[in-house]
Design a protein around this motif. Structure first.
Motif, PDB file in Angstrom:
ATOM      1  N   TYR A 169       0.824  -1.208   0.000  1.00 29.57           N
ATOM      2  CA  TYR A 169       0.000   0.000   0.000  1.00 29.57           C
ATOM      3  C   TYR A 169       0.857   1.256   0.000  1.00 29.57           C
ATOM      4  O   TYR A 169       0.456   2.277  -0.573  1.00 29.57           O
ATOM      5  CB  TYR A 169      -0.959  -0.010   1.191  1.00 29.57           C
ATOM      6  N   ARG A 170       2.036   1.197   0.587  1.00 23.98           N
ATOM      7  CA  ARG A 170       2.925   2.359   0.574  1.00 23.98           C
ATOM      8  C   ARG A 170       3.374   2.669  -0.850  1.00 23.98           C
ATOM      9  O   ARG A 170       3.405   3.829  -1.269  1.00 23.98           O
ATOM     10  CB  ARG A 170       4.143   2.111   1.470  1.00 23.98           C
ATOM     11  N   ASP A 171       3.727   1.636  -1.592  1.00 27.26           N
ATOM     12  CA  ASP A 171       4.127   1.848  -2.984  1.00 27.26           C
ATOM     13  C   ASP A 171       2.965   2.395  -3.793  1.00 27.26           C
ATOM     14  O   ASP A 171       3.128   3.326  -4.594  1.00 27.26           O
ATOM     15  CB  ASP A 171       4.620   0.544  -3.603  1.00 27.26           C
ATOM     16  N   ALA A 172       1.768   1.814  -3.607  1.00 26.83           N
ATOM     17  CA  ALA A 172       0.592   2.232  -4.376  1.00 26.83           C
ATOM     18  C   ALA A 172       0.211   3.673  -4.073  1.00 26.83           C
ATOM     19  O   ALA A 172      -0.218   4.417  -4.962  1.00 26.83           O
ATOM     20  CB  ALA A 172      -0.584   1.307  -4.083  1.00 26.83           C
ATOM     21  N   MET A 173       0.385   4.085  -2.824  1.00 25.94           N
ATOM     22  CA  MET A 173      -0.076   5.404  -2.418  1.00 25.94           C
ATOM     23  C   MET A 173       0.967   6.500  -2.565  1.00 25.94           C
ATOM     24  O   MET A 173       0.645   7.683  -2.428  1.00 25.94           O
ATOM     25  CB  MET A 173      -0.577   5.341  -0.967  1.00 25.94           C
ATOM     26  N   THR A 174       2.206   6.126  -2.859  1.00 26.23           N
ATOM     27  CA  THR A 174       3.248   7.130  -3.057  1.00 26.23           C
ATOM     28  C   THR A 174       3.639   7.275  -4.518  1.00 26.23           C
ATOM     29  O   THR A 174       4.326   8.235  -4.887  1.00 26.23           O
ATOM     30  CB  THR A 174       4.507   6.788  -2.234  1.00 26.23           C
ATOM     31  N   ASN A 175       3.212   6.348  -5.360  1.00 26.65           N
ATOM     32  CA  ASN A 175       3.493   6.422  -6.790  1.00 26.65           C
ATOM     33  C   ASN A 175       2.435   7.291  -7.461  1.00 26.65           C
ATOM     34  O   ASN A 175       1.241   7.034  -7.309  1.00 26.65           O
ATOM     35  CB  ASN A 175       3.494   5.015  -7.397  1.00 26.65           C
ATOM     36  N   PRO A 176       2.812   8.324  -8.213  1.00 28.49           N
ATOM     37  CA  PRO A 176       1.805   9.185  -8.852  1.00 28.49           C
ATOM     38  C   PRO A 176       0.984   8.492  -9.934  1.00 28.49           C
ATOM     39  O   PRO A 176      -0.098   8.962 -10.292  1.00 28.49           O
ATOM     40  CB  PRO A 176       2.636  10.337  -9.435  1.00 28.49           C
ATOM     41  N   ALA A 177       1.479   7.374 -10.466  1.00 26.34           N
ATOM     42  CA  ALA A 177       0.732   6.634 -11.494  1.00 26.34           C
ATOM     43  C   ALA A 177      -0.383   5.821 -10.835  1.00 26.34           C
ATOM     44  O   ALA A 177      -0.300   5.450  -9.669  1.00 26.34           O
ATOM     45  CB  ALA A 177       1.668   5.722 -12.274  1.00 26.34           C
ATOM     46  N   ARG A 187      -9.065  10.364 -29.069  1.00 22.59           N
ATOM     47  CA  ARG A 187      -9.158  10.426 -27.609  1.00 22.59           C
ATOM     48  C   ARG A 187      -8.412   9.277 -26.968  1.00 22.59           C
ATOM     49  O   ARG A 187      -7.761   9.448 -25.932  1.00 22.59           O
ATOM     50  CB  ARG A 187     -10.632  10.407 -27.182  1.00 22.59           C
ATOM     51  N   ARG A 188      -8.483   8.104 -27.569  1.00 25.02           N
ATOM     52  CA  ARG A 188      -7.764   6.949 -27.027  1.00 25.02           C
ATOM     53  C   ARG A 188      -6.257   7.199 -27.050  1.00 25.02           C
ATOM     54  O   ARG A 188      -5.554   6.908 -26.081  1.00 25.02           O
ATOM     55  CB  ARG A 188      -8.118   5.704 -27.837  1.00 25.02           C
ATOM     56  N   ALA A 189      -5.738   7.749 -28.146  1.00 25.12           N
ATOM     57  CA  ALA A 189      -4.309   8.034 -28.248  1.00 25.12           C
ATOM     58  C   ALA A 189      -3.895   9.096 -27.232  1.00 25.12           C
ATOM     59  O   ALA A 189      -2.830   8.998 -26.616  1.00 25.12           O
ATOM     60  CB  ALA A 189      -3.968   8.496 -29.660  1.00 25.12           C
ATOM     61  N   GLN A 190      -4.728  10.119 -27.049  1.00 20.19           N
ATOM     62  CA  GLN A 190      -4.420  11.163 -26.075  1.00 20.19           C
ATOM     63  C   GLN A 190      -4.367  10.596 -24.660  1.00 20.19           C
ATOM     64  O   GLN A 190      -3.485  10.964 -23.869  1.00 20.19           O
ATOM     65  CB  GLN A 190      -5.470  12.269 -26.160  1.00 20.19           C
ATOM     66  N   ARG A 191      -5.285   9.696 -24.331  1.00 19.56           N
ATOM     67  CA  ARG A 191      -5.291   9.084 -23.005  1.00 19.56           C
ATOM     68  C   ARG A 191      -4.027   8.250 -22.792  1.00 19.56           C
ATOM     69  O   ARG A 191      -3.416   8.277 -21.722  1.00 19.56           O
ATOM     70  CB  ARG A 191      -6.544   8.219 -22.842  1.00 19.56           C
ATOM     71  N   TRP A 192      -3.608   7.535 -23.828  1.00 22.13           N
ATOM     72  CA  TRP A 192      -2.392   6.715 -23.732  1.00 22.13           C
ATOM     73  C   TRP A 192      -1.168   7.593 -23.497  1.00 22.13           C
ATOM     74  O   TRP A 192      -0.299   7.268 -22.682  1.00 22.13           O
ATOM     75  CB  TRP A 192      -2.229   5.899 -25.017  1.00 22.13           C
ATOM     76  N   ARG A 193      -1.087   8.727 -24.191  1.00 24.07           N
ATOM     77  CA  ARG A 193       0.057   9.632 -24.011  1.00 24.07           C
ATOM     78  C   ARG A 193       0.096  10.205 -22.597  1.00 24.07           C
ATOM     79  O   ARG A 193       1.173  10.327 -21.996  1.00 24.07           O
ATOM     80  CB  ARG A 193      -0.006  10.772 -25.036  1.00 24.07           C
ATOM     81  N   ARG A 194      -1.069  10.563 -22.049  1.00 20.58           N
ATOM     82  CA  ARG A 194      -1.105  11.092 -20.689  1.00 20.58           C
ATOM     83  C   ARG A 194      -0.624  10.062 -19.685  1.00 20.58           C
ATOM     84  O   ARG A 194       0.143  10.374 -18.772  1.00 20.58           O
ATOM     85  CB  ARG A 194      -2.525  11.556 -20.340  1.00 20.58           C
ATOM     86  N   ARG A 195      -1.079   8.836 -19.851  1.00 17.50           N
ATOM     87  CA  ARG A 195      -0.661   7.789 -18.916  1.00 17.50           C
ATOM     88  C   ARG A 195       0.829   7.499 -19.037  1.00 17.50           C
ATOM     89  O   ARG A 195       1.510   7.285 -18.027  1.00 17.50           O
ATOM     90  CB  ARG A 195      -1.477   6.519 -19.174  1.00 17.50           C
ATOM     91  N   ARG A 196       1.333   7.491 -20.249  1.00 19.28           N
ATOM     92  CA  ARG A 196       2.761   7.239 -20.434  1.00 19.28           C
ATOM     93  C   ARG A 196       3.583   8.351 -19.788  1.00 19.28           C
ATOM     94  O   ARG A 196       4.597   8.089 -19.136  1.00 19.28           O
ATOM     95  CB  ARG A 196       3.099   7.133 -21.909  1.00 19.28           C
ATOM     96  N   ALA A 197       3.155   9.606 -19.930  1.00 15.26           N
ATOM     97  CA  ALA A 197       3.865  10.731 -19.336  1.00 15.26           C
ATOM     98  C   ALA A 197       3.877  10.619 -17.809  1.00 15.26           C
ATOM     99  O   ALA A 197       4.896  10.897 -17.164  1.00 15.26           O
ATOM    100  CB  ALA A 197       3.222  12.051 -19.757  1.00 15.26           C
ATOM    101  N   THR A 198       2.755  10.171 -17.237  1.00 13.41           N
ATOM    102  CA  THR A 198       2.687  10.010 -15.783  1.00 13.41           C
ATOM    103  C   THR A 198       3.635   8.917 -15.322  1.00 13.41           C
ATOM    104  O   THR A 198       4.353   9.078 -14.324  1.00 13.41           O
ATOM    105  CB  THR A 198       1.252   9.671 -15.349  1.00 13.41           C
ATOM    106  N   ARG A 199       3.668   7.789 -16.043  1.00 12.77           N
ATOM    107  CA  ARG A 199       4.575   6.688 -15.671  1.00 12.77           C
ATOM    108  C   ARG A 199       6.030   7.126 -15.789  1.00 12.77           C
ATOM    109  O   ARG A 199       6.857   6.793 -14.943  1.00 12.77           O
ATOM    110  CB  ARG A 199       4.307   5.467 -16.553  1.00 12.77           C
ATOM    111  N   GLN A 200       6.367   7.875 -16.837  1.00 13.39           N
ATOM    112  CA  GLN A 200       7.739   8.337 -17.016  1.00 13.39           C
ATOM    113  C   GLN A 200       8.143   9.297 -15.906  1.00 13.39           C
ATOM    114  O   GLN A 200       9.273   9.245 -15.407  1.00 13.39           O
ATOM    115  CB  GLN A 200       7.885   8.992 -18.385  1.00 13.39           C
ATOM    116  N   ALA A 201       7.216  10.172 -15.514  1.00 19.14           N
ATOM    117  CA  ALA A 201       7.509  11.114 -14.430  1.00 19.14           C
ATOM    118  C   ALA A 201       7.731  10.370 -13.127  1.00 19.14           C
ATOM    119  O   ALA A 201       8.636  10.711 -12.342  1.00 19.14           O
ATOM    120  CB  ALA A 201       6.353  12.118 -14.284  1.00 19.14           C
TER     121      ALA A 201
END
Length: 317
Positions: A155-163, A293-307
């Protein structure tokens, strides 16, 4: 015998689905289920079983942060999904007196909820592992399950990771409940609609043929053709998986039966093989916006994971 009481905690901030009035109407059709909706916008004509608690996202985030002794990552509303397993503790006061508590999404339409939860389900301490709808027995023990760590699930990992880590579903709480050996009940009672295709298809198992969905007098229905004839199946709810649908017209809002289309809603006059077969026919002008819209959502998620990955690398260095 009295049915166990239940309350679903649903925080939602930002734009609501255009079909939100249909969501509320489907809640009202389940008067024996209670919802606590935390949101910054009023809900006009909310039914008695939907309690609206007005607040800003930052107000709720502050309340959740104060519940933990470590710094959590909760900068955007979507991240709230990873805190759902802790709602039993965080909202203990609002859940007092209920036999079960849980959570649900708002990108869905409910059917007759209790019709898909047999007595055997309420003998368990955990009912369903879907993020769109899930229940826990309202005890101090189950409220603290999320703190149990198993393997890579923390839960610590889940709650501290911004993704979004999907801690509220099979990527998290499922493994915890399984490791604890707690009694759980899970059956296929939800229609999850694939967001990978424009036409309405089942998500899991992947549907080879498009399906036609509807809301009929309080029931959520799926139609498919078998030997040329419509075959009907019902479920607890239909999860529309963040689809962008047009706002329902006034006649749909008052209709006792309506179709749930790939891009909107229409009054259902009757069910025929042709009306079911029409689910196979895509509307060309809607295809491009859907995939954009699907491509835009994928890009947002990828940016969050990279950050998130960059942040962990900085800490390690």
């Amino acid at each position: 015998m009295t049915s166990p009481s239940m309350r679903l905690v649903v925080p939602h901030f930002g734009p609501r689905p255009a079909y939100f009035p249909l969501v509320v109407r489907s809640m009202a059709a389940n008067p024996d289920v209670s919802w606590l909706l935390l949101t910054e916008q009023p809900v006009p004509d909310a039914p008695p079983n939907v309690v609206v608690q007005l607040c800003e996202f930052e107000d709720l985030a502050k309340r959740i942060r104060s519940h933990f002794e470590f710094e959590i990552s909760l900068e955007r509303p979507y991240k709230l999904c990873d805190f759902r397993p802790a709602f039993g503790e965080i909202f203990a006061d609002e859940l007092t007196g209920y036999d079960f508590w849980g959570h649900s999404d708002l990108d869905l339409v409910f059917g007759r909820i209790r019709g898909y939860l047999p007595a055997a389900a309420f003998e368990a301490d955990k009912i369903l592992f879907n993020g769109s709808f899930s229940l826990y027995r309202n005890t101090a023990e189950t409220a603290g399950w999320y703190r149990h760590e198993v393997g890579k699930v923390s839960y610590r990992d889940a709650m501290t990771n911004p993704a979004a880590m999907h801690f509220d579903e099979r990527a998290g709480i499922y493994y915890i409940v399984e490791d604890l050996g707690a009694p759980a009940w899970h059956e296929d009672v939800i229609f999850d609609i694939s967001f990978r295709r424009y036409r309405t298809r089942a998500e899991d198992p992947p549907g080879r043929d498009p399906r036609r969905y509807a809301w009929e007098d309080g029931e959520v229905c799926e139609y498919r053709l078998q030997r040329g004839r419509p075959v009907r199946r019902t479920a607890l709810l239909i999860h529309l998986q963040k689809r962008v649908l047009r706002a329902p017209a006034p006649d749909v809002l008052t209709a006792e039966r309506y179709w749930i289309l790939p891009n909107g809603f229409a009054v259902q006059h009757r069910v025929t093989p042709w009306s079911v077969r029409a689910a196979r026919i895509p509307r060309g002008q809607e295809l491009l916006p859907f995939y954009v819209r699907r491509a835009q959502r994928w890009r947002r998620r990828r940016a969050t994971r990279q950050a998130a990955a960059a942040g962990r690398t900085t800490v390690q260095v």
